[in-house]
Design an enzyme around this catalytic site. Sequence first.
Site, PDB file in Angstrom:
ATOM      1  CB  SER A 141      -1.771   2.320   2.173  1.00  0.00           C
ATOM      2  OG  SER A 141      -2.585   2.618   3.144  1.00  0.00           O
ATOM      3  CG  ASP A 142      -4.632   6.842  -1.974  1.00  0.00           C
ATOM      4  OD1 ASP A 142      -5.084   7.482  -1.230  1.00  0.00           O
ATOM      5  OD2 ASP A 142      -4.484   7.180  -3.258  1.00  0.00           O
ATOM      6  CD1 TRP A 143      -8.261   7.718   4.051  1.00  0.00           C
ATOM      7  CD2 TRP A 143      -6.372   7.853   3.205  1.00  0.00           C
ATOM      8  NE1 TRP A 143      -7.592   8.490   4.801  1.00  0.00           N
ATOM      9  CE2 TRP A 143      -6.399   8.436   4.481  1.00  0.00           C
ATOM     10  CE3 TRP A 143      -5.059   7.790   2.760  1.00  0.00           C
ATOM     11  CZ2 TRP A 143      -5.061   8.964   5.239  1.00  0.00           C
ATOM     12  CZ3 TRP A 143      -3.946   8.408   3.296  1.00  0.00           C
ATOM     13  CH2 TRP A 143      -3.915   8.959   4.462  1.00  0.00           C
ATOM     14  N   GLY A 144      -7.390   2.803   1.351  1.00  0.00           N
ATOM     15  CA  GLY A 144      -7.953   1.690   0.885  1.00  0.00           C
ATOM     16  C   GLY A 144      -7.284   1.102  -0.302  1.00  0.00           C
ATOM     17  CB  ALA A 145      -4.113   1.875  -1.962  1.00  0.00           C
TER      18      ALA A 145
END
Length: 861
Positions: free
Chosen positions: A278-282
């Site tokens: 995941s992207d950071w916080g996605a």
Amino acid sequence: MKLGWLEAVVLTASVAGAKDLAYSPPYYPSPWSTGAGEWAEAHRRAVEFVSNLTLAEKVNLTTGAGWEQERCVGETGGIPRLGMWGMCMQDSPLGVRDADYNSGFPAGINVAATWDKRLAYQRGMAMGEEHRDKGVDVQLGPVAGPLGKNPDGGRVWEGFSPDPVLTGMMMAETIKGMQDAGVIACAKHYVGYEQEHFRQASEAQGYGYNITQSLSSNIDDKTMHELYLWPFVDSVRAGVGSIMCSYNQINNSYGCSNSYTMNKLLKSELGFQGFVMSDWGAHHSGVGDALAGLDMSMPGDVLLGSPYSYWGTNLTISVLNGTIPEWRVDDMAVRIMAAYYKVGRDRYRTPPNFSSWTRDVYGYEHFIVSEDYTKLNDRVNVQRDHADVIRKIGSDSIVLLKNCGGLPLTHQEPFVGILGEDAGSNPYGANGCTDRGCDNGTLAMGWGSGTANFPYLITPEQAIQNEVLTYSAGKTNVFSVTDNGALDQMADVASQSAVALVFVNADSGEGYIDVDGNEGDRKNMTLWKNGEQVIKTATENCNNTIVIMHTPSAVLIGDWYENPNITAILWAGLPGQESGRSLVDVLYGRVNPGGKTPFTWGKTRKAYGQAILTEPNNGVGAPQDDFTDGVFIDYRRFDKDDEEPIYEFGHGLSYTNFEFSDLEITTLNADKYTATTGKTMKAPVLGKVGQASDYLFPSGIKRVTQYLYPWLNSTNLKKSSGDPDYGMKTEDYVPDGAQNGSPQELLPASGPSGGNSGLFDELIQVRATIKNTGSVIGDEVPQLYVSLGGEDNPVRVLRAFDRVTIAPGQELEWTSTLTRRDLSNWDVSAQDWVVSNAQKKVYIGSSSRKLPLSADLPSVQ
Ligand SMILES: *[C@@H]1O[C@H](CO)[C@@H](O)[C@H](O)[C@H]1NC(C)=O
Ligand SMILES: *[C@@H]1O[C@H](CO)[C@@H](O)[C@H](O)[C@H]1NC(C)=O
Ligand SMILES: *[C@@H]1O[C@H](CO)[C@@H](O)[C@H](O)[C@H]1NC(C)=O
Ligand SMILES: *[C@@H]1O[C@H](CO)[C@@H](O)[C@H](O)[C@H]1NC(C)=O
Ligand SMILES: *[C@@H]1O[C@H](CO)[C@@H](O)[C@H](O)[C@H]1NC(C)=O
Ligand SMILES: *[C@@H]1O[C@H](CO)[C@@H](O)[C@H](O)[C@H]1NC(C)=O
Ligand SMILES: *[C@@H]1O[C@H](CO)[C@@H](O)[C@H](O)[C@H]1NC(C)=O
Ligand SMILES: *[C@@H]1O[C@H](CO)[C@@H](O)[C@H](O)[C@H]1NC(C)=O
Ligand SMILES: *[C@@H]1O[C@H](CO)[C@@H](O)[C@H](O)[C@H]1NC(C)=O
Ligand SMILES: *[C@@H]1O[C@H](CO)[C@@H](O)[C@H](O)[C@H]1NC(C)=O
Ligand SMILES: *[C@@H]1O[C@H](CO)[C@@H](O)[C@H](O)[C@H]1NC(C)=O
């Protein structure tokens, strides 16, 4: 616990007109890896390794320890029993971010402008070496999303070009270089991430927009296959170890929750064998995202800095309570370890020897909670001789847009004027603005997480002064005025100049930083900091004005580019630490420019098609971005609308001239295309789940505050989870078929390495002769375009290119091939690629509109 695909359906159902919103069809179960093709050995070793792990150990591999808990921007748990420390993920696509004694490489857009696959590989290798030597396992790059639908999109410079073939080839070479150096590459951001506005609801709220969900990029199936997915196919074919799912939604399902994009397109159709992070916080849901195909949660916590995770303890619990099948977690771990072995991490590994959170030598190991004071930063110098490739990419990416005798310079100019802030140093220091979040002095990188610290930054002013004083000392005057408000002083210098070198820029970056009212995306397409006035001041006073631009993509130049006092225009992109030296090599003719613009220079923003969505258009729900331009972006849009650009895609001048002749076309004997049929094997299960008591937090282990572990607080699963919605009926959030580990039908277009292998068969060979008709050696980029015929297709699409060096008077025979994929369209109803019956044509030349050679193509299947 939040839900995956269903969440989108339920939430969007509550807003007006919900049934009209784009919808992403479910696709389950999540395909298990098979070790197909060149993954066989790595996969075999991964299966052997994972077969020895406990559930908690597997979960550790999938979940970050939490934001700022370890030294890298993201770090998973380790497996201490087997002497394995956690895996380190580090930005960025242009060097090691948040470190020191590392290089600041040119941006992706410059690599695209070289059109040189070897340089893309060399840069990938050099960046990979730097990450490897710093102890990084996964370098978070390269970038094919944004692709560049929007010229003013904040992060377009991190990637390569709005053309999918140019981007795809540069992705592949960069990935091979990085992975040959022994680090795992991460192709990102998957997919449809074309603007910064509304990419994350929380960030948008910070800017005062009242929305509760991130933007939805609504992309039809044909556009997805023929445009946005294309460079990810090349990434998978190049063997990329990981892919990062994006912040935005696609058809109202989050990038990291979307079973259609992850399970169907990536893992089933393209046969991707590595892992999705995941992207950071996605990461938005526990069970839902796992079943939709996510394999690694970064940086692990629900919100950056929160002590909870959708995975970690929750993932262990989800397997114990039967909502996530054991095979799904096994597959996550196998995919991660297969990537690890594939690039040789077992041979190259060294523990991280820096900290992303401080330049100090000593500090806290667990930075966010100030625990365990230790030596953090060994200040390992990883630069080697990388300045050479940086300087070369810098000069080979310079695009000579216009030249009316202004260049090359001769060292005989009696008075050289250097005008514009963009020539000089940042008064704050080259690294003076966090993540390059300002536009002070010369611009050599955009802003955001896609940056690295500079070890030094050679400005144009420094390099030109040095050049002039080295070659013409005692015979010349050289002055610079770098305050863009000092127009009188500029006029004074310009009026005395034999040549006035004018430096202007525009900047953009990632959405979390606002520079001068630009929330990542550019708010306009004009020059920054009074650039037009600086140019005007020069041209009014000097009839030999040369304009040099540092910009992330196109800017509007219509007001001045035709001014006869402007004798040359150069675009230098975002060239990295050797900026000035790369430039003087071209200005003084040591390097003959051969860069070609990797995007179109239009007369207006409107000419590019749809604008960036800057106002929410769906109440507090997800802003809806319908990609109505379809495959018609950049030059394809200009061609379709018969809109004259100022400088067309692929354009770039040289100090010599080239001539194209002798087009020859040969049909090759390729096998017939056959749709893939049959079934997968059944999901392999690599261990026993056990019971809750096997996974209790062990006694005798020091518990770092807020750290995300895989263990349970108690045998009471609900309590250990702490999820207020714990135990909801699975029918409400486990999609049909998601737990089914039995053999699954293969898709017709699918294959082990980027899709059906018939797509990569070579059908036609094309040859042409290129002659250097001038008097100096130079580089040309033969560009091959194809017209696929029929109504829905672009006038022409780029399909092949190479950068070649030719001596004066010499000829070179250039050969290229067209694959079935190059000649196909995506057939939505067949869900497969087909070569249509329409008459196809091939064109070869030096830009998308300078195509002296053309011919009909023979019919092929
Ligand atoms: C489990 O996930 C839920 C959100 O779905 C969260 O509220 C809870 O804190 C998580 N538990 C742990 C132990 O991280
Ligand atoms: C989005 O919806 C369009 C239109 O129905 C469809 O063609 C496309 O496949 C969908 N894509 C995804 C990723 O759901
Ligand atoms: C896994 O366990 C088996 C049996 O205990 C052992 O022979 C093998 O060496 C182990 N492999 C790894 C990679 O740890
Ligand atoms: C998970 O990783 C953390 C950090 O490396 C480590 O402390 C812990 O022991 C690991 N847990 C297991 C089950 O290996
Ligand atoms: C956001 O919009 C909702 C619905 O219109 C409204 O209830 C809420 O007060 C708004 N919040 C803010 C911070 O403006
Ligand atoms: C299983 O565990 C997950 C993670 O804690 C939780 O979200 C889910 O509600 C649980 N499901 C059942 C049926 O207990
Ligand atoms: C440097 O950048 C900062 C942040 O954008 C800005 O406030 C400042 O005016 C700039 N300084 C100079 C000298 O350009
Ligand atoms: C465009 O934006 C830049 C950067 O914020 C600013 O310097 C410039 O003045 C703007 N141009 C116009 C025409 O408003
Ligand atoms: C440019 O200006 C110089 C001196 O100002 C003059 O000698 C020269 O003739 C001019 N060239 C053209 C092409 O006007
Ligand atoms: C070009 O430069 C000369 C000075 O060399 C100036 O007299 C003339 O007005 C300029 N022309 C334009 C179009 O700016
Ligand atoms: C588990 O225990 C730790 C340590 O006491 C505590 O910080 C954490 O909040 C607990 N988790 C849950 C979900 O109760």
